[in-house]
Scaffold this motif. Structure first.
Motif, PDB file in Angstrom:
ATOM      1  N   ARG A 109      12.308  55.771  33.361  1.00 33.38           N
ATOM      2  CA  ARG A 109      12.930  56.222  34.606  1.00 33.38           C
ATOM      3  C   ARG A 109      14.432  56.412  34.527  1.00 33.38           C
ATOM      4  NH1 ARG A 109      10.780  55.256  39.760  1.00 33.38           N
ATOM      5  NH2 ARG A 109      12.761  56.147  40.359  1.00 33.38           N
ATOM      6  N   GLY A 110      15.063  55.888  33.497  1.00 38.92           N
ATOM      7  CA  GLY A 110      16.518  55.990  33.429  1.00 38.92           C
ATOM      8  C   GLY A 110      17.165  54.989  34.360  1.00 38.92           C
ATOM      9  N   LEU A 111      18.453  55.200  34.601  1.00 41.03           N
ATOM     10  CA  LEU A 111      19.193  54.285  35.467  1.00 41.03           C
ATOM     11  C   LEU A 111      18.719  54.393  36.908  1.00 41.03           C
ATOM     12  CD1 LEU A 111      22.834  54.668  34.128  1.00 41.03           C
ATOM     13  CD2 LEU A 111      21.290  52.732  33.832  1.00 41.03           C
ATOM     14  N   ILE A 112      18.572  53.254  37.539  1.00 36.98           N
ATOM     15  CA  ILE A 112      18.191  53.186  38.950  1.00 36.98           C
ATOM     16  C   ILE A 112      19.379  52.589  39.700  1.00 36.98           C
ATOM     17  CG2 ILE A 112      16.549  52.215  40.624  1.00 36.98           C
ATOM     18  CD1 ILE A 112      15.104  53.960  38.612  1.00 36.98           C
ATOM     19  N   PRO A 113      19.889  53.272  40.719  1.00 37.16           N
ATOM     20  CA  PRO A 113      20.999  52.698  41.490  1.00 37.16           C
ATOM     21  C   PRO A 113      20.588  51.354  42.101  1.00 37.16           C
ATOM     22  CG  PRO A 113      20.625  54.995  42.100  1.00 37.16           C
ATOM     23  CD  PRO A 113      19.489  54.593  41.214  1.00 37.16           C
ATOM     24  N   ASN A 114      21.525  50.424  42.178  1.00 39.45           N
ATOM     25  CA  ASN A 114      21.229  49.095  42.724  1.00 39.45           C
ATOM     26  C   ASN A 114      20.535  49.162  44.079  1.00 39.45           C
ATOM     27  OD1 ASN A 114      22.094  47.617  40.565  1.00 39.45           O
ATOM     28  ND2 ASN A 114      24.119  47.205  41.403  1.00 39.45           N
ATOM     29  N   LYS A 115      20.951  50.098  44.901  1.00 38.16           N
ATOM     30  CA  LYS A 115      20.376  50.190  46.246  1.00 38.16           C
ATOM     31  C   LYS A 115      18.896  50.587  46.226  1.00 38.16           C
ATOM     32  CE  LYS A 115      21.905  54.956  47.093  1.00 38.16           C
ATOM     33  NZ  LYS A 115      20.627  55.617  47.152  1.00 38.16           N
ATOM     34  N   ASP A 116      18.414  51.135  45.112  1.00 36.90           N
ATOM     35  CA  ASP A 116      17.026  51.581  45.022  1.00 36.90           C
ATOM     36  C   ASP A 116      16.122  50.630  44.231  1.00 36.90           C
ATOM     37  OD1 ASP A 116      17.662  53.852  46.488  1.00 36.90           O
ATOM     38  OD2 ASP A 116      18.124  55.025  44.694  1.00 36.90           O
ATOM     39  N   ILE A 117      16.673  49.557  43.698  1.00 36.07           N
ATOM     40  CA  ILE A 117      15.879  48.643  42.871  1.00 36.07           C
ATOM     41  C   ILE A 117      14.745  48.019  43.684  1.00 36.07           C
ATOM     42  CG2 ILE A 117      15.979  46.485  41.550  1.00 36.07           C
ATOM     43  CD1 ILE A 117      17.812  47.985  39.950  1.00 36.07           C
ATOM     44  N   GLY A 118      15.053  47.589  44.895  1.00 36.69           N
ATOM     45  CA  GLY A 118      14.027  46.986  45.750  1.00 36.69           C
ATOM     46  C   GLY A 118      12.877  47.936  46.025  1.00 36.69           C
ATOM     47  N   LYS A 119      13.195  49.198  46.241  1.00 36.19           N
ATOM     48  CA  LYS A 119      12.153  50.203  46.484  1.00 36.19           C
ATOM     49  C   LYS A 119      11.236  50.329  45.270  1.00 36.19           C
ATOM     50  CE  LYS A 119      15.318  52.971  49.218  1.00 36.19           C
ATOM     51  NZ  LYS A 119      16.134  54.168  49.200  1.00 36.19           N
ATOM     52  N   LEU A 120      11.833  50.310  44.074  1.00 36.26           N
ATOM     53  CA  LEU A 120      11.033  50.404  42.855  1.00 36.26           C
ATOM     54  C   LEU A 120      10.116  49.191  42.726  1.00 36.26           C
ATOM     55  CD1 LEU A 120      10.323  51.818  40.180  1.00 36.26           C
ATOM     56  CD2 LEU A 120      12.224  50.572  39.140  1.00 36.26           C
ATOM     57  N   PHE A 121      10.658  47.989  42.904  1.00 29.67           N
ATOM     58  CA  PHE A 121       9.840  46.777  42.803  1.00 29.67           C
ATOM     59  C   PHE A 121       8.718  46.770  43.830  1.00 29.67           C
ATOM     60  CE2 PHE A 121      13.428  44.528  40.547  1.00 29.67           C
ATOM     61  CZ  PHE A 121      12.726  44.363  39.369  1.00 29.67           C
ATOM     62  N   SER A 122       8.995  47.237  45.041  1.00 30.78           N
ATOM     63  CA  SER A 122       7.969  47.198  46.085  1.00 30.78           C
ATOM     64  C   SER A 122       6.804  48.134  45.792  1.00 30.78           C
ATOM     65  CB  SER A 122       8.583  47.512  47.456  1.00 30.78           C
ATOM     66  OG  SER A 122       8.997  48.860  47.511  1.00 30.78           O
ATOM     67  N   LYS A 123       6.990  49.088  44.895  1.00 25.01           N
ATOM     68  CA  LYS A 123       5.918  50.013  44.527  1.00 25.01           C
ATOM     69  C   LYS A 123       5.159  49.539  43.283  1.00 25.01           C
ATOM     70  CE  LYS A 123       8.267  54.003  46.434  1.00 25.01           C
ATOM     71  NZ  LYS A 123       8.922  55.271  46.175  1.00 25.01           N
ATOM     72  N   CYS A 124       5.630  48.442  42.678  1.00 26.14           N
ATOM     73  CA  CYS A 124       5.031  47.959  41.430  1.00 26.14           C
ATOM     74  C   CYS A 124       4.065  46.813  41.691  1.00 26.14           C
ATOM     75  CB  CYS A 124       6.122  47.504  40.464  1.00 26.14           C
ATOM     76  SG  CYS A 124       7.159  48.855  39.884  1.00 26.14           S
ATOM     77  N   LEU A 125       3.034  46.751  40.899  1.00 24.68           N
ATOM     78  CA  LEU A 125       2.056  45.676  40.977  1.00 24.68           C
ATOM     79  C   LEU A 125       2.633  44.383  40.403  1.00 24.68           C
ATOM     80  CD1 LEU A 125      -0.947  45.100  41.634  1.00 24.68           C
ATOM     81  CD2 LEU A 125      -1.455  45.681  39.260  1.00 24.68           C
ATOM     82  N   ILE A 126       3.358  44.506  39.300  1.00 20.82           N
ATOM     83  CA  ILE A 126       3.915  43.366  38.575  1.00 20.82           C
ATOM     84  C   ILE A 126       5.257  43.796  37.987  1.00 20.82           C
ATOM     85  CG2 ILE A 126       3.579  41.807  36.607  1.00 20.82           C
ATOM     86  CD1 ILE A 126       0.528  42.422  36.879  1.00 20.82           C
ATOM     87  N   SER A 127       6.191  42.861  37.918  1.00 23.46           N
ATOM     88  CA  SER A 127       7.445  43.086  37.213  1.00 23.46           C
ATOM     89  C   SER A 127       7.349  42.366  35.873  1.00 23.46           C
ATOM     90  CB  SER A 127       8.603  42.513  38.032  1.00 23.46           C
ATOM     91  OG  SER A 127       9.792  42.527  37.285  1.00 23.46           O
TER      92      SER A 127
END
Length: 167
Positions: free
Chosen positions: A54-72
């Motif tokens: 995915r490349g760099l993810i802005p800090n403000k969007d990290i939560g959105k990415l995690f909320s779409k993931c099953l597991i980190s």
């Protein structure tokens, strides 16, 4: 994407997961000196359809990415604090991570995630299966851990513990 983040071991361990979880996707966020090498390794392990860079993810969007993931999954070989794991908990996303200095205070193995040995055959796949089988339990505990330890209401007591530890 640097050597210390352990992505190479993660890709090898993830290739074993495909046999059990054929549709699973691994999203690798970030950029760095190892990116091209990791993309090539991904292709050579026949993971092209299962790994997304995915490349760099802005800090403000990290939560959105995690909320779409099953597991980190955190594959770091060393991690002083592990803020990315706390961000995962905030989204209710269970964590599988290597046993680093920073993760030891965050992960409650069997409750909000698991520690993994990425060079141990099928360890990652087994831990993924355990979380999938009872995802609601792990997700709820991830949120509870965040609220109990790292929410705004509790961060001052956590910071005080860190300061006292340093002294």
């Amino acid at each position: 994407l640097a050597l210390s983040k352990g992505h190479e071991d993660l890709l090898h361990a993830f290739s074993d997961c495909i046999d059990v979880h054929s549709k699973i996707k691994l999203i690798i966020a970030g950029d760095g000196p190892e990116k091209r090498k990791l993309e090539n390794l991904s292709r050579s392990l026949n993971l092209k359809n299962n790994v997304i860079f995915r490349g760099l993810i802005p800090n403000k969007d990290i939560g959105k990415l995690f909320s779409k993931c099953l597991i980190s999954v955190s594959a770091s070989k060393t991690e002083a604090f592990g803020i990315v794991n706390i961000e995962s908990l905030r989204a209710g996303t269970p964590i599988i991570c290597t046993n680093t200095e920073g993760s030891q205070d965050i992960i409650e193995s069997g409750k909000n995630g698991f520690f993994v040995n990425l060079v141990k055959k099928n360890d990652l796949s087994k831990k993924i299966s355990l979380i999938i089988q009872n995802w609601e339990f792990f997700s709820r505990n991830a949120l509870d851990t965040f609220n109990e330890k790292y929410s705004e209401q509790n961060i001052s007591s956590h910071a005080e513990k860190i300061i006292n530890f340093i002294k």
